[in-house]
Scaffold this active site. Structure first.
Site, PDB file in Angstrom:
ATOM      1  N   ARG A 173      36.575  49.130  43.659  1.00 29.35           N
ATOM      2  CA  ARG A 173      37.075  49.447  42.315  1.00 29.35           C
ATOM      3  C   ARG A 173      38.382  50.236  42.336  1.00 29.35           C
ATOM      4  O   ARG A 173      38.999  50.450  41.294  1.00 29.35           O
ATOM      5  CB  ARG A 173      36.025  50.257  41.549  1.00 29.35           C
ATOM      6  CG  ARG A 173      34.711  49.537  41.390  1.00 29.35           C
ATOM      7  CD  ARG A 173      33.705  50.422  40.696  1.00 29.35           C
ATOM      8  NE  ARG A 173      34.074  50.653  39.320  1.00 29.35           N
ATOM      9  CZ  ARG A 173      33.708  49.880  38.303  1.00 29.35           C
ATOM     10  NH1 ARG A 173      32.954  48.838  38.519  1.00 29.35           N
ATOM     11  NH2 ARG A 173      34.080  50.176  37.088  1.00 29.35           N
ATOM     12  N   ASN A 226      36.229  57.496  35.061  1.00 33.77           N
ATOM     13  CA  ASN A 226      36.765  56.142  35.171  1.00 33.77           C
ATOM     14  C   ASN A 226      37.179  55.722  33.766  1.00 33.77           C
ATOM     15  O   ASN A 226      36.341  55.683  32.873  1.00 33.77           O
ATOM     16  CB  ASN A 226      35.668  55.201  35.706  1.00 33.77           C
ATOM     17  CG  ASN A 226      36.057  53.735  35.597  1.00 33.77           C
ATOM     18  OD1 ASN A 226      37.238  53.401  35.697  1.00 33.77           O
ATOM     19  ND2 ASN A 226      35.085  52.874  35.408  1.00 33.77           N
ATOM     20  N   GLY A 227      38.468  55.456  33.581  1.00 32.23           N
ATOM     21  CA  GLY A 227      38.940  55.078  32.247  1.00 32.23           C
ATOM     22  C   GLY A 227      40.246  55.784  31.931  1.00 32.23           C
ATOM     23  O   GLY A 227      40.919  56.280  32.834  1.00 32.23           O
ATOM     24  N   LYS A 238      39.025  45.684  41.829  1.00 31.41           N
ATOM     25  CA  LYS A 238      38.184  44.563  41.426  1.00 31.41           C
ATOM     26  C   LYS A 238      37.978  44.508  39.923  1.00 31.41           C
ATOM     27  O   LYS A 238      37.955  43.449  39.327  1.00 31.41           O
ATOM     28  CB  LYS A 238      36.831  44.715  42.128  1.00 31.41           C
ATOM     29  CG  LYS A 238      35.867  43.591  41.858  1.00 31.41           C
ATOM     30  CD  LYS A 238      36.156  42.419  42.739  1.00 31.41           C
ATOM     31  CE  LYS A 238      35.289  41.237  42.469  1.00 31.41           C
ATOM     32  NZ  LYS A 238      35.955  39.985  42.861  1.00 31.41           N
ATOM     33  N   HIS A 248      61.493  20.158  37.265  1.00 28.09           N
ATOM     34  CA  HIS A 248      62.230  20.859  36.212  1.00 28.09           C
ATOM     35  C   HIS A 248      62.662  22.251  36.659  1.00 28.09           C
ATOM     36  O   HIS A 248      62.932  23.116  35.817  1.00 28.09           O
ATOM     37  CB  HIS A 248      61.372  20.945  34.946  1.00 28.09           C
ATOM     38  CG  HIS A 248      61.029  19.585  34.399  1.00 28.09           C
ATOM     39  ND1 HIS A 248      61.950  18.778  33.773  1.00 28.09           N
ATOM     40  CD2 HIS A 248      59.867  18.875  34.450  1.00 28.09           C
ATOM     41  CE1 HIS A 248      61.370  17.635  33.430  1.00 28.09           C
ATOM     42  NE2 HIS A 248      60.107  17.671  33.842  1.00 28.09           N
ATOM     43  N   GLU A 285      45.285  28.928  40.924  1.00 28.45           N
ATOM     44  CA  GLU A 285      44.314  29.788  41.596  1.00 28.45           C
ATOM     45  C   GLU A 285      44.631  29.905  43.092  1.00 28.45           C
ATOM     46  O   GLU A 285      44.537  30.979  43.680  1.00 28.45           O
ATOM     47  CB  GLU A 285      42.888  29.244  41.354  1.00 28.45           C
ATOM     48  CG  GLU A 285      41.767  29.963  42.070  1.00 28.45           C
ATOM     49  CD  GLU A 285      41.650  31.451  41.744  1.00 28.45           C
ATOM     50  OE1 GLU A 285      42.312  31.942  40.823  1.00 28.45           O
ATOM     51  OE2 GLU A 285      40.909  32.133  42.468  1.00 28.45           O
ATOM     52  N   GLU A 302      47.800  37.547  46.339  1.00 24.82           N
ATOM     53  CA  GLU A 302      47.146  38.841  46.184  1.00 24.82           C
ATOM     54  C   GLU A 302      46.601  39.408  47.490  1.00 24.82           C
ATOM     55  O   GLU A 302      46.498  40.619  47.622  1.00 24.82           O
ATOM     56  CB  GLU A 302      46.063  38.812  45.102  1.00 24.82           C
ATOM     57  CG  GLU A 302      44.816  38.040  45.436  1.00 24.82           C
ATOM     58  CD  GLU A 302      43.790  38.066  44.307  1.00 24.82           C
ATOM     59  OE1 GLU A 302      43.761  39.020  43.529  1.00 24.82           O
ATOM     60  OE2 GLU A 302      43.004  37.109  44.217  1.00 24.82           O
ATOM     61  N   CYS A 306      37.991  53.020  38.290  1.00 25.50           N
ATOM     62  CA  CYS A 306      37.685  53.798  39.476  1.00 25.50           C
ATOM     63  C   CYS A 306      36.191  53.630  39.710  1.00 25.50           C
ATOM     64  O   CYS A 306      35.504  53.044  38.878  1.00 25.50           O
ATOM     65  CB  CYS A 306      37.998  55.265  39.232  1.00 25.50           C
ATOM     66  SG  CYS A 306      39.701  55.532  38.703  1.00 25.50           S
ATOM     67  N   TRP A 317      41.596  54.385  41.346  1.00 22.67           N
ATOM     68  CA  TRP A 317      42.715  53.465  41.182  1.00 22.67           C
ATOM     69  C   TRP A 317      43.629  54.154  40.180  1.00 22.67           C
ATOM     70  O   TRP A 317      43.262  54.353  39.020  1.00 22.67           O
ATOM     71  CB  TRP A 317      42.233  52.126  40.641  1.00 22.67           C
ATOM     72  CG  TRP A 317      43.318  51.095  40.581  1.00 22.67           C
ATOM     73  CD1 TRP A 317      43.774  50.333  41.612  1.00 22.67           C
ATOM     74  CD2 TRP A 317      44.069  50.710  39.429  1.00 22.67           C
ATOM     75  NE1 TRP A 317      44.779  49.502  41.175  1.00 22.67           N
ATOM     76  CE2 TRP A 317      44.985  49.706  39.838  1.00 22.67           C
ATOM     77  CE3 TRP A 317      44.086  51.109  38.094  1.00 22.67           C
ATOM     78  CZ2 TRP A 317      45.876  49.106  38.962  1.00 22.67           C
ATOM     79  CZ3 TRP A 317      44.979  50.508  37.219  1.00 22.67           C
ATOM     80  CH2 TRP A 317      45.859  49.507  37.661  1.00 22.67           C
ATOM     81  N   LYS A 359      45.460  33.451  44.918  1.00 21.47           N
ATOM     82  CA  LYS A 359      44.665  33.907  46.053  1.00 21.47           C
ATOM     83  C   LYS A 359      45.566  34.300  47.217  1.00 21.47           C
ATOM     84  O   LYS A 359      45.394  35.326  47.844  1.00 21.47           O
ATOM     85  CB  LYS A 359      43.722  32.780  46.469  1.00 21.47           C
ATOM     86  CG  LYS A 359      42.359  33.097  46.889  1.00 21.47           C
ATOM     87  CD  LYS A 359      41.377  33.524  45.843  1.00 21.47           C
ATOM     88  CE  LYS A 359      41.869  34.396  44.744  1.00 21.47           C
ATOM     89  NZ  LYS A 359      41.014  34.608  43.629  1.00 21.47           N
TER      90      LYS A 359
HETATM   91  O1  M6R Z   1      36.286  40.692  36.263  1.00 24.78           O
HETATM   92  P1  M6R Z   1      37.240  39.682  35.691  1.00 24.78           P
HETATM   93  O2  M6R Z   1      36.894  38.301  36.021  1.00 24.78           O
HETATM   94  O3  M6R Z   1      37.434  39.871  34.211  1.00 24.78           O
HETATM   95  O4  M6R Z   1      38.618  40.009  36.372  1.00 24.78           O
HETATM   96  C1  M6R Z   1      39.785  39.340  36.007  1.00 24.78           C
HETATM   97  C2  M6R Z   1      40.871  39.534  37.013  1.00 24.78           C
HETATM   98  O5  M6R Z   1      41.192  40.885  37.141  1.00 24.78           O
HETATM   99  C3  M6R Z   1      40.494  38.973  38.383  1.00 24.78           C
HETATM  100  O6  M6R Z   1      40.146  37.628  38.316  1.00 24.78           O
HETATM  101  C4  M6R Z   1      41.674  39.124  39.364  1.00 24.78           C
HETATM  102  O7  M6R Z   1      42.715  38.290  38.994  1.00 24.78           O
HETATM  103  C5  M6R Z   1      41.225  38.877  40.798  1.00 24.78           C
HETATM  104  N1  M6R Z   1      41.907  39.764  41.676  1.00 24.78           N
HETATM  105  C6  M6R Z   1      41.529  37.493  41.265  1.00 24.78           C
HETATM  106  O8  M6R Z   1      41.176  37.260  42.575  1.00 24.78           O
END
Ligand code: M6R
Length: 614
Positions: A27, A99-100, A609, A510, A487, A494, A2, A73, A491
């Site tokens: 966050r 946060n946690g 994030k 396969h 990747e 998400e 959060c 969050w 992208k």
């Molecule tokens: O801060 P980090 O790089 O450790 O975060 C890892 C993942 O949570 C982060 O890369 C996530 O997959 C993103 N939403 C990708 O765009």
């Protein structure tokens, strides 16, 4: 996971809190709330975004020179108004933002229920503030001591801030496992707390990063820090380097778009000063200091999550190719729980944009415990991972605020390229000539990225328009471009919520080939180098089943182009750098499709994030 923010000083807190929450909204955005001290303790909270909180507080009394705010969050308890922070104690005198996760909250709650406490929410956080109040009342101690004693009973992770109705001008913050930055205003006239420096940078550059198990106590214009073991600490004041422009949209519609377009600079910054192409040397202290260790390494293990894990996969190809050293890449969340075999001759590299990802942090702690040398590749300066590693390299990509990682990924891959070359050089596995070639290409990489951004913009828009309503996408790549396919798929899914999968191109036959029909767009990374002919065959296999080919090809390559429905050209470069150039059109494709579908690209649903819970 959060965002928390707090203020005490001579100014009104409200505007700072709201602006700070907006900066931290990446966050988490399930709910938002604030608490203000103004003779009493006023709490306003609302399900939804900070904008909903702003609506709620319109026309309400929001004065007060001490206050705090939270953007959530959800972990414990659904995202609703009752579970929103701040939470207050039984008698309503104390409030907390958190946060946690308090892992032993159920046990603590049971004991408090027996002592007559009543709870409104389903959260672990509410239990903590009741516990603090309970200790204060029963032990007859002051608030700071009650907080300290309570934190000694807590198992889990937290960054918290506490306000007390009877202690105006007082803020108590503490951290363990989740970040908390304290900003110190001019002449100690005001103080700030936040999950990261972005809410603070506009007001002061002097900050301290609390360490785990530390409590910051601000009262009567004075900041004191002690540990939960009651040891006084002298905090080290850091100077913030981040600029205000770096955390604002700067005319772009979304942070994600701004961050995509920042890549020529962020890639340049990630390699700046780290190699000298004239005398073919490296200036990466983290490698130089560990030279003897590197010479004797048995293997490298790379851990990360999400996009950072994809960067790790690229790193695996690069390190094995250049340094001829075995590399394993692991999801941090799996690694930490499977009793991995780690020896003192292993180097464990954690990759993380935020430097706070709970699973990555825990994986690294485990590797350290087992005697490995641990190394961090992180973007956020002063975050948790760089603080526990033996060595590391910042990616210097600048603040990444869009939830979807873009410039952080390309910076991670750039740094991994340098690490692969550096290790290769230390271990005598690369010739001067080869180093010269790659350095020369690295040097012109930012220009090539700029070129891709300019050149592919219209084509990507056209493709986005054509496929924005697709229900599925496949992404294919081979060798070092396989992680690029992963990747690209991540992208898209998400931020646009379209189902997408990345596959090694040859694996398609396969299983996934069964999905291909005339409605399936297939994005293929097909540069002229690498396994060109093989990828060409894979494209033919898709074509034969009427799949739609969107290829990413080397400029001037007409062969793949002629069998593609759409082709996006990228300049020729070294194999090892293709992932960086090929990623860019994929980022733009996801972005435009998401925007066309009306999605919130910077704050996609259910995501945050920085994932500070496991
Ligand atoms: O801060 P980090 O790089 O450790 O975060 C890892 C993942 O949570 C982060 O890369 C996530 O997959 C993103 N939403 C990708 O765009």
């Amino acid at each position: 996971m959060c965002g928390i923010v707090a203020y005490t000083g001579s100014n009104q807190a409200f505007d700072f809190l709201i602006k700070g929450l907006q900066r931290l909204e990446y966050r988490g955005y399930d709910s938002a709330g604030i608490a203000l001290l103004n003779g009493g303790l006023s709490v306003y909270k609302q399900k939804g975004k900070v904008q909903d909180l702003i609506e709620l507080t319109k026309g309400k009394d929001v004065h007060g020179t001490t206050g705090m705010g939270h953007t959530r969050w959800a972990t414990h308890g659904e995202p609703n108004q009752i579970n929103a922070h701040p939470h207050v104690s039984q008698n309503g005198d104390l409030a907390v933002i958190h946060n946690g996760i308090i892992e032993n909250y159920a046990t603590l709650k049971e004991a408090l229920l027996k002592r007559g406490h009543e709870f409104e929410s389903d959260t672990d956080t509410e239990v903590l503030i009741h516990l603090i109040e309970d200790i204060r009342n029963h032990e007859g101690v002051d608030l700071l001591e009650a907080v300290r004693l309570a934190l000694n009973e807590v198992v889990g992770a937290y960054a918290i801030v506490i306000l007390s109705k009877n202690d105006p001008g007082t803020l108590i913050g503490a951290r363990k496992g989740s970040p908390l930055v304290v900003g110190i205003g001019k002449d100690n006239e005001e103080f700030f707390m936040a999950s990261d420096a972005t809410p603070i940078v506009e007001y002061t550059r002097d900050v301290i990063y609390l360490e785990d198990n530390e409590i910051a106590h601000i009262a009567n214009g004075e900041l004191k820090v002690k540990t939960i073991q009651n040891v006084e600490k002298t905090p080290y004041i850091h100077k913030l380097e981040v600029t205000l422009e770096a955390i604002e949209k700067g005319g772009y519609e979304h942070f994600m778009l701004k961050e995509i377009y920042e890549q020529p600079k962020s890639i340049y910054d990630s390699m700046r000063g780290r190699f000298n192409k004239n005398d073919l040397t490296f200036a990466m202290r983290s490698l130089r200091e560990y030279e003897s260790k590197i010479k004797n390494l048995n293997r490298i293990i790379i851990v990360g999550c999400g996009t950072s894990w994809h960067a790790g996969l690229v790193g695996e190809y690069l390190i094995e190719e250049f340094a001829r050293l075995p590399v394993e890449v692991e999801y941090a969340s799996e690694f930490r729980y499977r009793d991995p075999i780690i020896t003192e001759d292993d180097l464990v590299i954690a990759i993380s944009q935020s430097g706070e990802t709970a699973d990555t942090l825990a994986a690294l702690e485990l590797a350290k415990e087992k005697g490995a040398t641990i190394y961090g590749i992180c973007n956020v300066v002063g975050s948790s991972i760089p603080r526990i590693t033996h060595a590391g390299a910042y990616t210097h990509a600048g603040p990444e605020i869009g939830v979807a990682s873009t410039k952080a990924f390309t910076a991670q891959v750039t740094v991994l390229t340098l690490i692969a070359l550096g290790i290769a050089e230390i271990r005598g596995k690369i010739t001067k000539e080869r180093l010269r070639q790659v350095f020369a290409e690295l040097e012109v990489l930012p220009e090539k990225v700029e070129h891709v951004l300019k050149n592919c913009a219209d084509k990507v828009l056209e493709i986005s328009e054509r496929y924005k309503d697709a229900e599925n996408f496949l992404y294919l790549g081979r060798g070092v471009n396989f992680p690029v396919a992963l990747e690209g798929a991540l992208k898209l899914k998400e931020i646009s919520y379209i189902h997408a999968e990345g596959y090694p191109a040859a694996e398609m036959k396969h299983g996934p080939i069964a999905l291909i029909d005339e409605n399936m767009p297939v994005v293929v990374v097909a540069p002229k180098r690498g396994y060109y002919e093989k990828v060409l065959s894979n494209i033919q296999e898709v074509k034969a089943r009427k799949g739609n080919i969107i290829s990413i090809v080397t400029e001037g390559d007409d062969k793949v182009k002629s069998i593609s429905d759409y082709a996006i050209e990228i300049p020729d470069t070294e194999d090892c750098l293709v992932p960086i150039l090929a990623t860019i059109p994929m980022q733009l494709l996801s972005y435009h499709i998401a925007v066309m579908r009306g999605c919130n690209v910077d704050q996609p649903r259910n995501l945050a994030k920085s994932v500070t819970v496991e």
